[in-house]
Design a protein around this motif. Structure first.
Motif, mmCIF file in Angstrom:
data_model
loop_
_atom_site.group_PDB
_atom_site.id
_atom_site.type_symbol
_atom_site.label_atom_id
_atom_site.label_comp_id
_atom_site.label_asym_id
_atom_site.label_seq_id
_atom_site.Cartn_x
_atom_site.Cartn_y
_atom_site.Cartn_z
ATOM 1 N N ILE A 159 0.876 -1.166 0.000
ATOM 2 C CA ILE A 159 0.000 0.000 0.000
ATOM 3 C C ILE A 159 0.918 1.223 0.000
ATOM 4 C CG2 ILE A 159 -1.979 -1.075 1.122
ATOM 5 C CD1 ILE A 159 -1.050 0.173 3.751
ATOM 6 N N GLY A 160 0.440 2.324 -0.561
ATOM 7 C CA GLY A 160 1.309 3.487 -0.601
ATOM 8 C C GLY A 160 0.586 4.762 -0.973
ATOM 9 N N TYR A 161 1.328 5.827 -0.873
ATOM 10 C CA TYR A 161 0.836 7.167 -1.226
ATOM 11 C C TYR A 161 1.888 7.867 -2.069
ATOM 12 C CZ TYR A 161 -0.035 12.176 -0.884
ATOM 13 O OH TYR A 161 -0.218 13.497 -1.193
ATOM 14 N N LYS A 162 1.437 8.578 -3.107
ATOM 15 C CA LYS A 162 2.337 9.344 -3.963
ATOM 16 C C LYS A 162 1.789 10.758 -4.148
ATOM 17 C CE LYS A 162 2.099 6.356 -7.273
ATOM 18 N NZ LYS A 162 2.262 5.650 -8.559
ATOM 19 N N ARG A 163 2.713 11.674 -4.349
ATOM 20 C CA ARG A 163 2.373 13.069 -4.600
ATOM 21 C C ARG A 163 2.974 13.486 -5.943
ATOM 22 N NH1 ARG A 163 -1.139 17.310 -3.657
ATOM 23 N NH2 ARG A 163 -0.075 19.256 -4.147
ATOM 24 N N SER A 164 2.146 14.065 -6.788
ATOM 25 C CA SER A 164 2.609 14.491 -8.103
ATOM 26 C C SER A 164 3.463 15.742 -8.000
ATOM 27 C CB SER A 164 1.406 14.756 -9.020
ATOM 28 O OG SER A 164 1.825 15.265 -10.268
ATOM 29 N N LEU A 165 4.685 15.670 -8.551
ATOM 30 C CA LEU A 165 5.544 16.846 -8.649
ATOM 31 C C LEU A 165 5.303 17.584 -9.957
ATOM 32 C CD1 LEU A 165 8.874 15.217 -7.371
ATOM 33 C CD2 LEU A 165 7.142 16.440 -6.040
ATOM 34 N N SER A 166 4.900 16.850 -10.965
ATOM 35 C CA SER A 166 4.527 17.356 -12.283
ATOM 36 C C SER A 166 3.755 16.232 -12.950
ATOM 37 C CB SER A 166 5.770 17.723 -13.099
ATOM 38 O OG SER A 166 6.414 16.558 -13.581
ATOM 39 N N PRO A 167 3.140 16.452 -14.116
ATOM 40 C CA PRO A 167 2.450 15.335 -14.763
ATOM 41 C C PRO A 167 3.351 14.131 -15.021
ATOM 42 C CG PRO A 167 1.743 17.394 -15.742
ATOM 43 C CD PRO A 167 2.871 17.735 -14.806
ATOM 44 N N TYR A 168 4.651 14.349 -15.182
ATOM 45 C CA TYR A 168 5.563 13.256 -15.501
ATOM 46 C C TYR A 168 6.212 12.627 -14.271
ATOM 47 C CZ TYR A 168 5.275 14.507 -20.442
ATOM 48 O OH TYR A 168 4.826 14.747 -21.718
ATOM 49 N N PHE A 169 6.382 13.388 -13.199
ATOM 50 C CA PHE A 169 7.119 12.900 -12.032
ATOM 51 C C PHE A 169 6.254 12.918 -10.777
ATOM 52 C CE2 PHE A 169 10.651 14.221 -14.750
ATOM 53 C CZ PHE A 169 11.547 13.170 -14.584
ATOM 54 N N ASP A 170 6.419 11.883 -9.951
ATOM 55 C CA ASP A 170 5.841 11.926 -8.618
ATOM 56 C C ASP A 170 6.787 11.238 -7.638
ATOM 57 O OD1 ASP A 170 5.242 9.048 -8.541
ATOM 58 O OD2 ASP A 170 3.583 9.506 -9.877
ATOM 59 N N ILE A 171 6.601 11.513 -6.375
ATOM 60 C CA ILE A 171 7.410 10.907 -5.318
ATOM 61 C C ILE A 171 6.463 10.225 -4.343
ATOM 62 C CG2 ILE A 171 7.445 13.011 -3.901
ATOM 63 C CD1 ILE A 171 10.350 12.210 -3.127
ATOM 64 N N GLY A 172 6.851 9.034 -3.879
ATOM 65 C CA GLY A 172 5.919 8.303 -3.040
ATOM 66 C C GLY A 172 6.583 7.420 -2.004
ATOM 67 N N LEU A 173 5.781 7.010 -1.039
ATOM 68 C CA LEU A 173 6.201 6.117 0.030
ATOM 69 C C LEU A 173 5.289 4.898 0.018
ATOM 70 C CD1 LEU A 173 7.780 5.473 2.688
ATOM 71 C CD2 LEU A 173 5.987 6.753 3.893
ATOM 72 N N THR A 174 5.886 3.698 0.034
ATOM 73 C CA THR A 174 5.089 2.477 0.069
ATOM 74 C C THR A 174 5.504 1.603 1.248
ATOM 75 O OG1 THR A 174 6.592 1.248 -1.402
ATOM 76 C CG2 THR A 174 4.781 2.467 -2.427
ATOM 77 N N TYR A 175 4.518 0.897 1.790
ATOM 78 C CA TYR A 175 4.759 -0.142 2.792
ATOM 79 C C TYR A 175 4.513 -1.480 2.107
ATOM 80 C CZ TYR A 175 3.830 -3.434 6.555
ATOM 81 O OH TYR A 175 3.842 -4.534 7.368
ATOM 82 N N ASN A 176 5.512 -2.363 2.156
ATOM 83 C CA ASN A 176 5.432 -3.656 1.490
ATOM 84 C C ASN A 176 5.533 -4.776 2.510
ATOM 85 O OD1 ASN A 176 6.019 -2.845 -1.634
ATOM 86 N ND2 ASN A 176 7.207 -1.578 -0.237
ATOM 87 N N LYS A 177 4.661 -5.775 2.399
ATOM 88 C CA LYS A 177 4.708 -6.969 3.251
ATOM 89 C C LYS A 177 4.836 -8.176 2.337
ATOM 90 C CE LYS A 177 4.531 -9.001 7.273
ATOM 91 N NZ LYS A 177 5.272 -10.180 6.766
ATOM 92 N N PHE A 178 5.813 -9.053 2.608
ATOM 93 C CA PHE A 178 6.072 -10.157 1.689
ATOM 94 C C PHE A 178 6.843 -11.256 2.403
ATOM 95 C CE2 PHE A 178 9.346 -6.975 1.549
ATOM 96 C CZ PHE A 178 10.541 -7.676 1.506
ATOM 97 N N ASN A 179 6.863 -12.428 1.804
ATOM 98 C CA ASN A 179 7.646 -13.557 2.300
ATOM 99 C C ASN A 179 8.733 -13.913 1.294
ATOM 100 O OD1 ASN A 179 5.671 -13.689 4.362
ATOM 101 N ND2 ASN A 179 5.966 -15.903 4.522
ATOM 102 N N LEU A 180 9.863 -14.411 1.798
ATOM 103 C CA LEU A 180 10.949 -14.927 0.977
ATOM 104 C C LEU A 180 11.212 -16.359 1.406
ATOM 105 C CD1 LEU A 180 13.344 -11.832 1.084
ATOM 106 C CD2 LEU A 180 11.743 -12.455 -0.745
ATOM 107 N N ALA A 181 11.361 -17.264 0.424
ATOM 108 C CA ALA A 181 11.420 -18.677 0.783
ATOM 109 C C ALA A 181 12.307 -19.477 -0.156
ATOM 110 C CB ALA A 181 10.014 -19.270 0.785
ATOM 111 N N PHE A 182 12.895 -20.538 0.407
ATOM 112 C CA PHE A 182 13.561 -21.597 -0.347
ATOM 113 C C PHE A 182 12.829 -22.900 -0.033
ATOM 114 C CE2 PHE A 182 16.867 -18.403 0.303
ATOM 115 C CZ PHE A 182 17.401 -18.286 -0.971
ATOM 116 N N LYS A 183 12.646 -23.724 -1.015
ATOM 117 C CA LYS A 183 11.849 -24.933 -0.882
ATOM 118 C C LYS A 183 12.371 -25.835 0.237
ATOM 119 C CE LYS A 183 10.003 -28.773 -3.607
ATOM 120 N NZ LYS A 183 10.006 -29.422 -4.949
ATOM 121 N N ASP A 184 11.471 -26.154 1.174
ATOM 122 C CA ASP A 184 11.731 -27.087 2.277
ATOM 123 C C ASP A 184 12.859 -26.652 3.224
ATOM 124 O OD1 ASP A 184 9.792 -28.811 1.208
ATOM 125 O OD2 ASP A 184 11.276 -29.805 -0.075
ATOM 126 N N ILE A 185 13.349 -25.417 3.085
ATOM 127 C CA ILE A 185 14.480 -24.984 3.903
ATOM 128 C C ILE A 185 14.168 -23.731 4.709
ATOM 129 C CG2 ILE A 185 16.894 -24.228 3.881
ATOM 130 C CD1 ILE A 185 17.274 -25.770 1.304
#
Length: 225
Positions: free
Chosen positions: A75-101
């Motif tokens: 989920i995140g929020y961005k603010r437009s600096l111009s029609p071409y550029f914006d700056i934003g902050l996101t929060y990411n939740k995820f898992n990283l895995a190796f099979k059976d390990i």
């Protein structure tokens, strides 16, 4: 460290899907609007502020074999600096895995500068890059990181877009997978699809419309004496 063949298949699917949507957009006659109406279009269909939510998958390049794809969302929020550029902050939740390990939950807080290639069209590719903080669940380990990625967006209604994106994350640590091995730090990928909600910019839009010539201004009625 080898990237899973499944990841390359997924990236290929993203690219093919992108071209398919580009072809669809062209067939639907998504034409670039006139220069005088560009900014008005931007604030009608996009806007000054953006809230995004996405779900997808993540995969690690680490020191162990058989990396797996696991769940990821943001989920995140961005603010437009111009029609071409914006700056934003996101929060990411995820898992990283190796099979059976190994299977571990992580989160990241990312700040990105994004460039929208065609802000005045319904369909636009975009690229982004930035930095952030990577952390395991309960912050038992943390590390700074850099990330970059690309994707495309389709505006499906005023103020609403659908996105597909992929990002590459380079973590300044070799302990992401619980092992310290080799000379390189750990990295991971995420592929996500989701929705963007645009809002704000009404004052700018009104100012733009006031500056455009109206029929009355272009063809004034001259009273006869």
């Amino acid at each position: 460290m080898k990237v899973s063949s499944y990841f390359f298949k997924t990236i290929s699917l993203v690219i093919l899907t992108s071209f398919s949507f580009m072809s669809f957009a062209q067939n639907q006659n998504y034409e670039e609007i006139k220069n005088s109406d560009k900014n008005s279009f931007f604030f009608n269909y996009r806007g000054a502020n953006v809230i995004e939510a996405a779900i997808g998958t993540s995969s690690i390049n680490g020191d162990l074999p058989d990396a797996m794809f696991e769940i990821a969302f943001r989920i995140g929020y961005k603010r437009s600096l111009s029609p071409y550029f914006d700056i934003g902050l996101t929060y990411n939740k995820f898992n990283l895995a190796f099979k059976d390990i190994y299977n571990e939950g992580f989160m990241s807080f990312d700040v990105n500068l994004e460039y929208l290639l065609s802000p005045y069209k319904n369909f636009s590719p975009f690229i982004f890059a930035g930095g952030g903080l990577n952390a395991s669940n309960y912050f038992t380990q943390t590390a700074t990181k850099f990330q970059g990625g690309a994707g495309f967006e389709i505006i499906v209604a005023p103020g609403m877009g659908l996105r597909l994106l992929a990002d590459y994350n380079y973590v300044l640590s070799d302990t992401l997978d619980g092992r310290v091995f080799g000379a390189s730090d750990d990295t991971y990928w995420r592929i996500l699809g989701g929705v963007t909600i645009y809002f704000g910019g009404g004052d700018k839009k009104d100012g733009i419309l006031k500056g455009l010539p109206s029929i009355m201004n272009s063809n004034p009625i001259i009273k006869e004496n």
